[in-house]
Write an enzyme that holds these catalytic residues in place. Structure first.
Site, PDB file in Angstrom:
ATOM      1  N   GLY A  43      58.153 -28.233 -46.693  1.00 18.59           N
ATOM      2  CA  GLY A  43      56.803 -27.299 -47.535  1.00 18.59           C
ATOM      3  C   GLY A  43      56.062 -27.757 -47.693  1.00 18.59           C
ATOM      4  CG  PHE A  72      51.639 -32.171 -50.715  1.00 17.37           C
ATOM      5  CD1 PHE A  72      50.593 -31.345 -50.934  1.00 17.37           C
ATOM      6  CD2 PHE A  72      52.180 -33.327 -50.512  1.00 17.37           C
ATOM      7  CE1 PHE A  72      49.743 -32.422 -49.886  1.00 17.37           C
ATOM      8  CE2 PHE A  72      51.579 -33.567 -49.702  1.00 17.37           C
ATOM      9  CZ  PHE A  72      49.668 -33.431 -49.887  1.00 17.37           C
ATOM     10  CG  HIS A  79      44.150 -42.547 -49.974  1.00 13.95           C
ATOM     11  ND1 HIS A  79      44.195 -43.130 -49.262  1.00 13.95           N
ATOM     12  CD2 HIS A  79      45.554 -41.718 -48.705  1.00 13.95           C
ATOM     13  CE1 HIS A  79      44.680 -43.137 -47.746  1.00 13.95           C
ATOM     14  NE2 HIS A  79      45.914 -42.775 -47.814  1.00 13.95           N
TER      15      HIS A  79
END
Length: 354
Positions: free
Chosen positions: A242, A244, A262
């Protein structure tokens, strides 16, 4: 205006002392070095030298390249300590060149390969736009798509190189990070954006009583099963695919994010952390463990300071200071418990829900 002797800049001697200028020239030519190593990594020259020195003619035949030009590339790489030309005109590996092999721990071959991906490379030609606007220019080069959308949808060759590079780095580095922090206090660990599962595997091998959830986009975790099986942890890992940005799986006591945050700007990171906060719910003992760089104070050279600029121009991400991390997690419903130094250039930012 008349300048008196006291107004003059002190005499610092000649600017060109023959050494400092040469150092600057080499720094300015850094893209030439990177480009040279990129193409040599792509054709796999280092693998061909694993059994000993070979001639340019042999290397060219094996790599389907132009022998005289390959010699020029190899000579340039040798000038910075990557490969070496012998008196008999054959080339051999050096300690640095070993890391361009595919079969050594900590291999950087596919990272060097990936760094030459067209939009990644071309971003630097427009870095002035990022400096002026604060916006990444990578999306323009990718037709409005972010870095990962573009890789998966339009650049499968480089997507494969990217996932391989991340797996290679984790293979050698992940066990050391797993040893540096007590992950064993968590019964279930969800690795968010965990790719092929190298990092999660290292944690579970180190802590056999813990279980894991490996979460990433489908194309990233598609190649995870053989990695998990080879590490002997497949029976303790649940695979979930999926985005996030939309949702992360619940049921974990710790959520790890290794070299993920980052890649993204603060607004996107807050969204990811917000999804994790929702998944945690009322579990006050749960933790978010962000394994990422922490930009140090001062002027000393540091890889993370340069990586920060790469993040800025390519996808709008950034590296963060202690203050940046503290503010970011607070805005998403967490507070920093501690920042644990681990294998450079990473630290572990430990945060709990509030």
């Amino acid at each position: 205006m008349t300048t008196t002797s006291t107004d003059r800049v002190p005499d610092q001697g000649p600017l060109d002392d023959g050494g400092v200028q040469q150092e600057m020239l080499l720094m300015l030519a850094g893209k030439w070095v990177a480009g040279t190593l990129n193409v040599l990594a792509r054709v796999g020259v280092a693998d061909l030298l694993a059994d000993g020195p070979r001639s340019i003619e042999q290397l060219a035949a094996a790599t389907n390249t132009h022998a005289p030009t390959l010699h020029r590339f190899m000579r340039a790489a040798a000038s910075v300590g990557v490969f070496a030309e012998r008196a008999d005109k054959t080339f051999e590996l050096t300690p640095k060149a070993q890391y361009l092999r595919s079969d050594v721990p900590g291999s950087l071959r596919y990272l060097a390969y990936f760094y030459g991906e067209t939009t990644v490379w071309n971003c630097w030609g427009y870095a002035i736009d990022t400096l002026r606007t604060g916006e990444p220019n990578g999306k323009k080069l990718r037709g409005g798509k972010n870095f990962f959308e573009y890789l998966e949808q339009e650049a499968p060759e480089f997507a494969a190189a990217f996932h391989k590079a991340m797996s290679e780095l984790n293979e050698s580095r992940a066990p050391k990070i797993a040893d540096s922090f007590d992950f064993g206090r968590f019964g279930t660990i969800a690795d968010i954006g965990g790719g092929q599962g190298r990092f999660l595997s290292a944690i579970l091998r180190r802590y056999p009583d813990s279980r894991g959830i490996l979460f990433d986009i489908e194309t990233a975790i598609a190649s995870a099963p053989p990695v998990l099986a080879a590490q002997g942890v497949a029976d303790r890992v649940r695979l979930v695919s999926g985005s996030f940005f939309d949702e992360v799986p619940s049921g974990a006591n710790a959520y790890t994010l290794k070299a993920v945050m980052h890649d993204w700007a603060d607004a996107e990171c807050r969204k990811v952390l917000g999804r994790i906060r929702q998944a945690i719910g009322d579990d006050a003992d749960a933790r978010v463990l962000i394994v990422d760089g922490v930009v140090p104070e001062g002027n000393d050279p540091h890889y993370i300071k340069l990586m920060d600029i790469s993040m800025a121009v390519t996808n709008g991400g950034r590296e963060r200071t202690v203050a940046d991390w503290t503010s970011l997690v607070q805005e998403a419903g967490f507070e920093v418990v501690a920042i644990h130094p681990t294998l450079p250039p990473h630290s572990i930012v430990e945060a709990r829900p509030v």
